[in-house]
Design a protein around this motif. Structure first.
Motif, PDB file in Angstrom:
ATOM      1  N   GLU A 185      25.553  54.373  78.001  1.00  0.00           N
ATOM      2  CA  GLU A 185      25.022  55.623  78.401  1.00  0.00           C
ATOM      3  C   GLU A 185      26.401  56.602  78.919  1.00  0.00           C
ATOM      4  OE1 GLU A 185      21.553  56.053  80.297  1.00  0.00           O
ATOM      5  OE2 GLU A 185      20.028  55.330  78.537  1.00  0.00           O
ATOM      6  N   SER A 186      26.859  55.902  79.922  1.00  0.00           N
ATOM      7  CA  SER A 186      28.108  56.635  80.706  1.00  0.00           C
ATOM      8  C   SER A 186      29.085  56.880  79.546  1.00  0.00           C
ATOM      9  CB  SER A 186      28.451  56.009  81.604  1.00  0.00           C
ATOM     10  OG  SER A 186      29.651  56.664  82.309  1.00  0.00           O
ATOM     11  N   ALA A 187      29.352  55.646  78.814  1.00  0.00           N
ATOM     12  CA  ALA A 187      30.615  55.800  77.741  1.00  0.00           C
ATOM     13  C   ALA A 187      30.069  56.565  76.533  1.00  0.00           C
ATOM     14  CB  ALA A 187      30.699  54.318  77.218  1.00  0.00           C
ATOM     15  N   ALA A 188      28.995  56.690  76.236  1.00  0.00           N
ATOM     16  CA  ALA A 188      28.650  57.759  75.137  1.00  0.00           C
ATOM     17  C   ALA A 188      28.801  59.315  75.798  1.00  0.00           C
ATOM     18  CB  ALA A 188      27.224  57.587  74.921  1.00  0.00           C
ATOM     19  N   ASP A 189      28.582  59.505  77.026  1.00  0.00           N
ATOM     20  CA  ASP A 189      28.636  60.805  77.621  1.00  0.00           C
ATOM     21  C   ASP A 189      30.428  61.099  77.488  1.00  0.00           C
ATOM     22  OD1 ASP A 189      25.939  60.938  78.086  1.00  0.00           O
ATOM     23  OD2 ASP A 189      26.222  60.602  80.281  1.00  0.00           O
ATOM     24  N   ARG A 190      31.351  60.365  77.482  1.00  0.00           N
ATOM     25  CA  ARG A 190      32.427  60.393  77.392  1.00  0.00           C
ATOM     26  C   ARG A 190      33.125  60.885  76.055  1.00  0.00           C
ATOM     27  NH1 ARG A 190      32.441  56.475  81.418  1.00  0.00           N
ATOM     28  NH2 ARG A 190      33.272  54.941  79.728  1.00  0.00           N
ATOM     29  N   ILE A 191      32.392  60.392  75.088  1.00  0.00           N
ATOM     30  CA  ILE A 191      32.871  60.689  73.883  1.00  0.00           C
ATOM     31  C   ILE A 191      32.369  62.109  73.420  1.00  0.00           C
ATOM     32  CG2 ILE A 191      32.597  59.996  71.338  1.00  0.00           C
ATOM     33  CD1 ILE A 191      31.933  57.176  72.371  1.00  0.00           C
ATOM     34  N   GLN A 192      33.478  62.817  73.097  1.00  0.00           N
ATOM     35  CA  GLN A 192      33.313  64.291  72.799  1.00  0.00           C
ATOM     36  C   GLN A 192      33.411  64.922  71.341  1.00  0.00           C
ATOM     37  OE1 GLN A 192      32.731  66.459  75.433  1.00  0.00           O
ATOM     38  NE2 GLN A 192      32.844  64.989  76.798  1.00  0.00           N
ATOM     39  N   GLY A 193      32.645  65.666  71.151  1.00  0.00           N
ATOM     40  CA  GLY A 193      32.906  66.243  69.574  1.00  0.00           C
ATOM     41  C   GLY A 193      32.158  65.430  68.569  1.00  0.00           C
ATOM     42  N   LYS A 194      31.410  64.547  69.041  1.00  0.00           N
ATOM     43  CA  LYS A 194      30.539  63.670  67.833  1.00  0.00           C
ATOM     44  C   LYS A 194      29.150  64.059  67.720  1.00  0.00           C
ATOM     45  CE  LYS A 194      34.510  61.731  67.384  1.00  0.00           C
ATOM     46  NZ  LYS A 194      35.374  61.698  66.328  1.00  0.00           N
ATOM     47  N   GLY A 195      28.738  65.122  68.450  1.00  0.00           N
ATOM     48  CA  GLY A 195      26.889  65.084  68.349  1.00  0.00           C
ATOM     49  C   GLY A 195      26.320  64.218  69.359  1.00  0.00           C
ATOM     50  N   PRO A 196      25.141  64.320  69.418  1.00  0.00           N
ATOM     51  CA  PRO A 196      24.381  63.548  70.193  1.00  0.00           C
ATOM     52  C   PRO A 196      24.420  61.799  69.978  1.00  0.00           C
ATOM     53  CG  PRO A 196      22.796  64.468  68.663  1.00  0.00           C
ATOM     54  CD  PRO A 196      24.359  65.006  68.490  1.00  0.00           C
ATOM     55  N   PHE A 197      24.320  61.062  70.975  1.00  0.00           N
ATOM     56  CA  PHE A 197      24.343  59.563  70.796  1.00  0.00           C
ATOM     57  C   PHE A 197      22.944  59.245  70.423  1.00  0.00           C
ATOM     58  CE2 PHE A 197      23.538  55.626  73.476  1.00  0.00           C
ATOM     59  CZ  PHE A 197      24.350  54.814  72.712  1.00  0.00           C
ATOM     60  N   LEU A 198      22.963  58.319  69.531  1.00  0.00           N
ATOM     61  CA  LEU A 198      21.725  57.644  68.921  1.00  0.00           C
ATOM     62  C   LEU A 198      22.081  56.088  69.689  1.00  0.00           C
ATOM     63  CD1 LEU A 198      19.313  57.409  67.157  1.00  0.00           C
ATOM     64  CD2 LEU A 198      20.987  56.938  65.271  1.00  0.00           C
ATOM     65  N   LYS A 199      20.949  55.740  70.292  1.00  0.00           N
ATOM     66  CA  LYS A 199      20.984  54.267  70.675  1.00  0.00           C
ATOM     67  C   LYS A 199      20.385  53.530  69.660  1.00  0.00           C
ATOM     68  CE  LYS A 199      19.783  51.084  74.423  1.00  0.00           C
ATOM     69  NZ  LYS A 199      19.456  50.787  75.846  1.00  0.00           N
ATOM     70  N   LEU A 200      20.628  52.646  69.033  1.00  0.00           N
ATOM     71  CA  LEU A 200      20.097  51.817  68.172  1.00  0.00           C
ATOM     72  C   LEU A 200      19.314  50.620  68.870  1.00  0.00           C
ATOM     73  CD1 LEU A 200      22.534  51.148  65.194  1.00  0.00           C
ATOM     74  CD2 LEU A 200      21.048  52.787  65.337  1.00  0.00           C
ATOM     75  N   GLU A 201      18.029  50.849  68.693  1.00  0.00           N
ATOM     76  CA  GLU A 201      17.055  49.889  69.084  1.00  0.00           C
ATOM     77  C   GLU A 201      16.713  48.802  67.961  1.00  0.00           C
ATOM     78  OE1 GLU A 201      16.038  49.944  71.896  1.00  0.00           O
ATOM     79  OE2 GLU A 201      16.373  52.084  72.723  1.00  0.00           O
ATOM     80  N   ASP A 202      16.212  47.818  68.194  1.00  0.00           N
ATOM     81  CA  ASP A 202      16.017  46.602  67.284  1.00  0.00           C
ATOM     82  C   ASP A 202      15.391  47.084  66.108  1.00  0.00           C
ATOM     83  OD1 ASP A 202      15.917  43.857  66.295  1.00  0.00           O
ATOM     84  OD2 ASP A 202      14.151  43.300  67.550  1.00  0.00           O
TER      85      ASP A 202
END
Length: 268
Positions: A185-202
């Motif tokens: 989640e921290s790595a996703a927060d550092r990625i800018q300009g790509k929109g919200p982070f979607l965590k893929l569940e099984d």
């Protein structure tokens, strides 16, 4: 030690200070080679795209194309022949030839990246790291073993200060998953300009563009983006062939399934 990486894609080459394990390359054909041999055995020693489609009507065109490309590589090496109709003659010794070809391409060695981070960078990383799982009894008293043993002592001291170390000298139960989730989640927060982070569940899937790898303490991830969101999924070396291309990925227990091109999008 100096070893040949064979035909390794640039993006899959471990960078300086990564932790790697070197072992002899397995002298075995690819899964695609076994599929080719099976189809040819049913068709008088001949393989073609149309024969593959007849054998497996549900197969995708890009999946079959990967088999054709494999055979083209073997043809250039003089191991198979192709006629003017695009059909390949597959001999009874095809799998043995494919295995030798694969060993030669790999340089005769297998390189497994244990950590994309250096040993020193792992010591106070707030995430599960390779040092947490290292076999302490295997560490020798000099060279890399000595450096690793020293780093491991420092890592254990850090985990104890943070209150994450159990009585058995390992991470407390549940702490590994918690730290892995927080790091992702921290790595996703550092990625800018790509929109919200979607965590893929099984069971979930997404189609998007594979942009680049992202190195974390818990392993390397692939950044896959679409118009309004992005995800991070476990990376595989073969993904580097399709950097900048659209792929479809589906999360499953223990990893991901992926293919080139678009699927139905997000779903469960």
């Amino acid at each position: 030690w100096h070893v040949s990486l064979g035909e390794t894609l640039p993006g899959a080459v471990p960078h300086k200070d990564s932790v790697v394990e070197i072992s002899p390359a397995a002298k075995s054909p690819r899964a695609s080679d076994k599929t080719i041999a099976r189809i040819a055995a049913l068709n008088g020693g001949v393989y073609s795209d149309s024969l593959h489609e007849a054998f497996d009507p549900a197969s995708r065109a890009d999946y079959r194309l990967a088999h054709i490309r494999r055979l083209e590589a073997l043809r250039r090496a003089g191991l198979v022949a192709r006629d003017s109709d695009g059909r390949f003659a597959i001999g009874a010794d095809y799998l043995a030839k494919a295995a030798r070809f694969e060993t030669a391409r790999s340089g005769g060695v297998r390189v497994e990246v244990k950590s994309w981070l250096s040993v020193e960078a792992q010591i106070e990383r707030r995430a599960p790291v390779w040092l947490d799982d290292v076999d302490r009894e295997s560490l020798t008293g000099k060279g890399f073993g000595q450096d690793t043993a020293s780093a491991l002592r420092a890592r254990l001291a850090f985990l104890e200060r943070e209150g994450w170390l159990g009585e058995d000298g390992n991470l407390k139960p549940g702490m590994r998953d918690q730290l892995a989730t927080e790091e992702l989640e921290s790595a996703a927060d550092r990625i800018q300009g790509k929109g919200p982070f979607l965590k893929l569940e099984d069971g979930m899937s997404i189609s998007g563009v594979y942009e680049r790898p992202v190195d974390l303490a818990q392993g390397r991830f692939a950044l896959v983006t679409r118009s309004k969101e992005f995800t991070l999924v476990p990376w595989r070396p073969e993904l580097e062939r399709y950097r900048g291309a659209e792929i479809s990925v589906k999360a499953r227990a223990g990893g991901i399934d992926w293919s080139v091109g678009r699927s139905k999008g997000i779903g469960r």
